[in-house]
Structure formats: C-alpha cells, structure tokens
Design a protein around this motif. Sequence first.
Motif, PDB file in Angstrom:
ATOM      1  N   SER A  21       0.846  -1.190   0.000  1.00  0.00           N
ATOM      2  CA  SER A  21       0.000   0.000   0.000  1.00  0.00           C
ATOM      3  C   SER A  21       0.881   1.239   0.000  1.00  0.00           C
ATOM      4  CB  SER A  21      -0.910   0.015   1.227  1.00  0.00           C
ATOM      5  OG  SER A  21      -0.137   0.231   2.392  1.00  0.00           O
ATOM      6  N   ASN A  22       0.332   2.352  -0.436  1.00  0.00           N
ATOM      7  CA  ASN A  22       1.118   3.587  -0.464  1.00  0.00           C
ATOM      8  C   ASN A  22       1.491   4.042   0.942  1.00  0.00           C
ATOM      9  OD1 ASN A  22       2.399   5.584  -2.155  1.00  0.00           O
ATOM     10  ND2 ASN A  22       1.060   7.031  -1.115  1.00  0.00           N
ATOM     11  N   SER A  23       0.634   3.748   1.927  1.00  0.00           N
ATOM     12  CA  SER A  23       0.993   4.144   3.292  1.00  0.00           C
ATOM     13  C   SER A  23       2.207   3.359   3.775  1.00  0.00           C
ATOM     14  CB  SER A  23      -0.193   3.961   4.245  1.00  0.00           C
ATOM     15  OG  SER A  23      -0.557   2.606   4.315  1.00  0.00           O
ATOM     16  N   ASN A  24       2.334   2.096   3.388  1.00  0.00           N
ATOM     17  CA  ASN A  24       3.521   1.331   3.744  1.00  0.00           C
ATOM     18  C   ASN A  24       4.733   1.788   2.944  1.00  0.00           C
ATOM     19  OD1 ASN A  24       2.287  -0.137   5.713  1.00  0.00           O
ATOM     20  ND2 ASN A  24       2.082  -1.997   4.514  1.00  0.00           N
ATOM     21  N   SER A  26       5.352   4.740   2.074  1.00  0.00           N
ATOM     22  CA  SER A  26       5.811   6.014   2.630  1.00  0.00           C
ATOM     23  C   SER A  26       6.693   5.815   3.867  1.00  0.00           C
ATOM     24  CB  SER A  26       4.629   6.911   2.967  1.00  0.00           C
ATOM     25  OG  SER A  26       3.875   6.367   4.020  1.00  0.00           O
ATOM     26  N   LYS A  27       6.727   4.602   4.428  1.00  0.00           N
ATOM     27  CA  LYS A  27       7.568   4.310   5.592  1.00  0.00           C
ATOM     28  C   LYS A  27       8.992   3.905   5.202  1.00  0.00           C
ATOM     29  CE  LYS A  27       3.593   2.552   8.134  1.00  0.00           C
ATOM     30  NZ  LYS A  27       2.985   1.335   8.675  1.00  0.00           N
ATOM     31  N   ARG A  49       9.243  11.053  -4.499  1.00  0.00           N
ATOM     32  CA  ARG A  49       7.891  11.293  -3.998  1.00  0.00           C
ATOM     33  C   ARG A  49       7.210  12.395  -4.795  1.00  0.00           C
ATOM     34  NH1 ARG A  49      10.731  10.046   0.770  1.00  0.00           N
ATOM     35  NH2 ARG A  49       9.672   8.494   2.048  1.00  0.00           N
ATOM     36  N   SER A  52       2.926  13.289  -0.738  1.00  0.00           N
ATOM     37  CA  SER A  52       3.146  12.208   0.224  1.00  0.00           C
ATOM     38  C   SER A  52       3.177  10.830  -0.434  1.00  0.00           C
ATOM     39  CB  SER A  52       2.064  12.236   1.306  1.00  0.00           C
ATOM     40  OG  SER A  52       0.800  12.033   0.714  1.00  0.00           O
ATOM     41  N   ASN A  53       2.928  10.777  -1.746  1.00  0.00           N
ATOM     42  CA  ASN A  53       2.922   9.500  -2.460  1.00  0.00           C
ATOM     43  C   ASN A  53       4.305   9.139  -2.971  1.00  0.00           C
ATOM     44  OD1 ASN A  53       0.154   9.017  -2.191  1.00  0.00           O
ATOM     45  ND2 ASN A  53      -0.293  10.285  -3.980  1.00  0.00           N
TER      46      ASN A  53
END
Length: 104
Positions: A21-24, A26-27, A49, A52-53
């Motif tokens: 996922s994009n949230s993962n 971003s980590k 980036r 935030s993507n």
Amino acid sequence: THTARLPSYGDMEKNSFKLDSNSNLSKVKEGDVIFATNVHTAIVVGIVRSGSNVVSIDVIDSNFVGGNGNEVIGRHTFIPNQLKSYRVWKGASYYSTNYDPNSR
C-alpha cells in the motif's frame, strides 16, 4: 571489520512489513533492505515522492539485469506496482549505531 551477517529470510520476514500500500511505501527510508522471500534482495538508496505519495524507489542489488548473462551489481528503479510482493526490513544496526568513519 564491522561485518555483520544479515538474518535469514524467515527471520527478516518476522520483523518486516509488506509493501502493498502507499501508506507502507511512505515508511521506506534510504538504507532499508527490501526483499521478496528467497527471490530477491536490494538496498534502498533513493525515494522519489510526489507530495506524500511514493512514485518510485531506487535500489542497489546484484542480479542478471543488464549483465549480458553475467551477474552484476547495479542501480535501478522500482515503481509501486512492482513492489507488491516485497517486504521491507528495518533491523539493520545502523539505525541505532552512529557511523564513525575514523573507526577503520
């Protein structure tokens, strides 16, 4: 000196998260180890980036891509869709150890 053996894929997998996922995505940070169990391992050296993507992740690895049949160390880019089967491991000691260039 200063050589540390990386853990097995099984041990890395226990302490990692999936890049699905994009949230993962971003980590992920430069220096992280990304891997697809028993298939491929790479070190993240750059992240592109858009806001935030995460658009792409640059890695260094050793494989046959561009080696004309020979294994080579190279730098290349993954886009998010290529990383869905990958995991990221953040257990390297450099996260808690300061680098001392004079220690050699």
